[in-house]
Design a protein around this motif. Structure first.
Motif, PDB file in Angstrom:
ATOM      1  N   ILE A  61      38.301  31.984  42.469  1.00 56.02           N
ATOM      2  CA  ILE A  61      38.996  31.038  43.337  1.00 56.02           C
ATOM      3  C   ILE A  61      38.487  29.656  42.948  1.00 56.02           C
ATOM      4  O   ILE A  61      37.269  29.436  42.893  1.00 56.02           O
ATOM      5  CB  ILE A  61      38.696  31.295  44.833  1.00 56.02           C
ATOM      6  CG1 ILE A  61      38.931  32.766  45.217  1.00 56.02           C
ATOM      7  CG2 ILE A  61      39.475  30.328  45.707  1.00 56.02           C
ATOM      8  CD1 ILE A  61      40.338  33.240  45.090  1.00 56.02           C
ATOM      9  N   THR A 114      38.802  34.171  49.511  1.00 53.67           N
ATOM     10  CA  THR A 114      37.539  34.676  48.978  1.00 53.67           C
ATOM     11  C   THR A 114      37.016  35.831  49.828  1.00 53.67           C
ATOM     12  O   THR A 114      36.599  36.866  49.300  1.00 53.67           O
ATOM     13  CB  THR A 114      36.495  33.542  48.911  1.00 53.67           C
ATOM     14  OG1 THR A 114      37.002  32.506  48.065  1.00 53.67           O
ATOM     15  CG2 THR A 114      35.171  34.034  48.376  1.00 53.67           C
ATOM     16  N   VAL A 118      34.450  38.662  43.316  1.00 54.03           N
ATOM     17  CA  VAL A 118      35.061  37.355  43.533  1.00 54.03           C
ATOM     18  C   VAL A 118      34.031  36.243  43.344  1.00 54.03           C
ATOM     19  O   VAL A 118      32.874  36.378  43.731  1.00 54.03           O
ATOM     20  CB  VAL A 118      35.730  37.284  44.930  1.00 54.03           C
ATOM     21  CG1 VAL A 118      34.728  37.428  46.039  1.00 54.03           C
ATOM     22  CG2 VAL A 118      36.531  36.010  45.101  1.00 54.03           C
ATOM     23  N   TRP A 157      33.733  31.748  43.461  1.00 53.38           N
ATOM     24  CA  TRP A 157      34.386  30.543  43.992  1.00 53.38           C
ATOM     25  C   TRP A 157      33.801  29.347  43.264  1.00 53.38           C
ATOM     26  O   TRP A 157      32.586  29.159  43.231  1.00 53.38           O
ATOM     27  CB  TRP A 157      34.135  30.453  45.487  1.00 53.38           C
ATOM     28  CG  TRP A 157      34.972  29.459  46.243  1.00 53.38           C
ATOM     29  CD1 TRP A 157      35.879  28.580  45.731  1.00 53.38           C
ATOM     30  CD2 TRP A 157      34.971  29.241  47.653  1.00 53.38           C
ATOM     31  NE1 TRP A 157      36.451  27.835  46.740  1.00 53.38           N
ATOM     32  CE2 TRP A 157      35.909  28.223  47.929  1.00 53.38           C
ATOM     33  CE3 TRP A 157      34.262  29.813  48.706  1.00 53.38           C
ATOM     34  CZ2 TRP A 157      36.151  27.761  49.213  1.00 53.38           C
ATOM     35  CZ3 TRP A 157      34.509  29.345  49.977  1.00 53.38           C
ATOM     36  CH2 TRP A 157      35.445  28.336  50.245  1.00 53.38           C
ATOM     37  N   VAL A 175      29.302  37.690  48.567  1.00 52.43           N
ATOM     38  CA  VAL A 175      29.868  36.729  47.616  1.00 52.43           C
ATOM     39  C   VAL A 175      28.702  35.872  47.149  1.00 52.43           C
ATOM     40  O   VAL A 175      28.240  34.983  47.854  1.00 52.43           O
ATOM     41  CB  VAL A 175      30.969  35.856  48.258  1.00 52.43           C
ATOM     42  CG1 VAL A 175      31.499  34.843  47.245  1.00 52.43           C
ATOM     43  CG2 VAL A 175      32.086  36.714  48.804  1.00 52.43           C
TER      44      VAL A 175
END
Length: 118
Positions: free
Chosen positions: A6, A25, A35, A37, A73
């Protein structure tokens, strides 16, 4: 498991771009995707602590960024150039990040199965 990146490059006060990126996310993390970011440009300002978006009539979703850790994350990247542009120190941001150069960003993007820019 897919590698999904992302990318945020809008100011946190420019519409709901950061909020949408956060939601996306968290959704990808909840379905066990790898994932990451990446914050570029003025989006790095979303990581500055002690902001008061309520004064602008915006819901304070900045606190929710800290929940990324709960969702595992761990790949949060910040553009080195953007940090310098906005005179931010990575140690002063609201969450732990990895600062990466333009070249490292290109390499990271090459490793992704999907890239979403918001």
């Amino acid at each position: 498991m897919k590698n999904i990146m992302i990318i945020s490059d809008h100011s946190p006060f420019d519409g709901m771009h950061i909020r949408d990126a956060l939601d996306m996310t968290l959704i990808f993390a909840a379905i066990d995707q790898n994932v990451s970011w990446l914050f570029q440009g003025s989006a790095v300002m979303a990581l500055k602590p002690k902001q008061s978006p309520q004064q602008l009539g915006i819901k304070d979703f900045f606190k929710s960024i800290k929940t990324l850790e709960i969702y595992d994350v761990e790949n949060i990247y910040v553009c080195e150039t953007a940090l310098k542009q906005f005179k931010l120190d990575p140690d002063q941001l609201s969450i732990d990040v990895t600062v990466i150069s333009q070249e490292q960003q290109r390499q990271l993007l090459d490793q992704q199965d999907q890239v979403v820019t918001l």
